[in-house]
Write an enzyme that holds these catalytic residues in place. Structure first.
Site, short mmCIF file in Angstrom:
data_model
loop_
_atom_site.label_atom_id
_atom_site.label_comp_id
_atom_site.label_asym_id
_atom_site.label_seq_id
_atom_site.Cartn_x
_atom_site.Cartn_y
_atom_site.Cartn_z
CD GLU A 118 17.97 52.37 -35.70
OE1 GLU A 118 18.65 52.40 -36.74
OE2 GLU A 118 17.60 53.40 -35.09
CD GLU A 255 20.21 57.19 -32.26
OE1 GLU A 255 20.32 55.94 -32.31
OE2 GLU A 255 19.84 57.88 -33.22
ZN ZN Z 1 17.60 55.22 -36.18
#
Ligand code: ZN
Length: 291
Positions: A118, A255
């Site tokens: 990520e 997100e």
């Molecule tokens: Zn995160």
């Protein structure tokens, strides 16, 4: 917690999930305008203008200034996590004050099954987003650019947005949820007034920013709002994220997808899709700042 930022806890040490973790924190704030600077040409023209106010000999006639759409606006980009966090477990596990409680400085973030982290994803999208916003004339500040070994902590991430007087702050993330959970969502600050946290003034503008982001992110990427959170709205509200709690300027988290789902992961891993994601975020910010 109901859905503590589903992040991969890949460290040997028990790191908390991103939501619970530090990586997930952002700053937002009320729109503080950054005055636009006079252009060098304007300054030069003034310098050569006769004291009497008459036309300057040889001066270039001043046409209507070409103003880029985001000129004079400041946008802070907060790339979630840091690629170095994996090697600094003790430092990022130290707790910091987020107003409502104390929480880990930061987290490692999640990753795809193939090991695309990520932290690498958020930096890449943030670079693309920075370039798009600069092309529109915005002043852009990155909270970090992996120039530091770990962090910054979530409280510092918020302070950077505040200190910049940002018109908008976007914290870039990807989720770490179950297989089958797909799509993007935007996290908005809840109304919090506790300790050093007071989001009273940023709740409304942050929601406006978030709504614009949902629309534009979906349009640019062709993906859908999350099917596992937000009841299909693409919006979630949280009071446990230090980066939001401590922000005094409009701020949201994006997100972009679920790294733990193979179909979402295939998109997140693709550079062309990340460019679309950055485009969607830039368009959302643009729509917010012009509205
Ligand atoms: Zn995160």
């Amino acid at each position: 917690m109901p859905y503590a930022h589903r992040e991969l806890l890949a460290l040997p040490l028990a790191l908390t999930a991103c939501a619970a973790l530090a990586g997930c924190g952002g700053a937002a704030g009320s729109a503080t305008q950054t005055p636009s600077q006079p252009s060098p040409r304007t300054e030069a023209a003034r310098a050569t203008a006769p004291a009497g106010g008459g036309p300057a000999t040889g001066a270039i006639p001043a046409g209507p200034p070409r103003k880029l759409p985001l000129a004079g606006r400041t946008v802070v980009i907060d790339p979630g996590h840091n690629p170095g966090n994996f090697r600094h477990a003790s430092e990022i596990n130290k707790k910091v004050d987020i107003g409502t409680t104390r929480k880990e400085c930061d987290t490692t973030g999640t990753s795809t099954n193939a090991g695309y982290t990520e932290a690498a994803f958020t930096l890449d999208v943030s670079h693309r987003l920075r370039d798009l916003l600069k092309a529109r004339g915005a002043e852009v500040v990155l909270v970090h650019d992996a120039e530091r070994p770990f962090g910054p902590c979530i409280d510092e991430r918020a302070r950077i947005g505040n200190g910049a007087g940002a018109d908008a702050v976007v914290s870039v993330h990807a989720d770490g949820s179950a297989v089958g959970n797909r799509g993007f969502h935007v996290i908005l600050p809840a109304r919090v007034q506790e300790g050093g946290a007071d989001t009273t003034r940023i709740v409304a503008p942050s929601r406006s920013l978030g709504e614009k982001l949902v629309t534009q992110f979906g349009r640019a990427t062709g993906t859908h709002p999350a099917n596992y959170i937000g009841s299909g709205t693409g919006l979630d509200v949280r009071k446990d994220l230090g980066g939001l709690n401590l922000s005094t300027v409009p701020k949201v988290f994006v997100e972009c997808g679920n790294m733990r789902d193979p179909k979402d992961a295939a998109l997140l891993t693709e550079a062309a899709w990340r460019q679309k994601a950055a485009q969607g975020i830039a368009d959302g910010i643009g729509a917010y700042l012009k509205g």
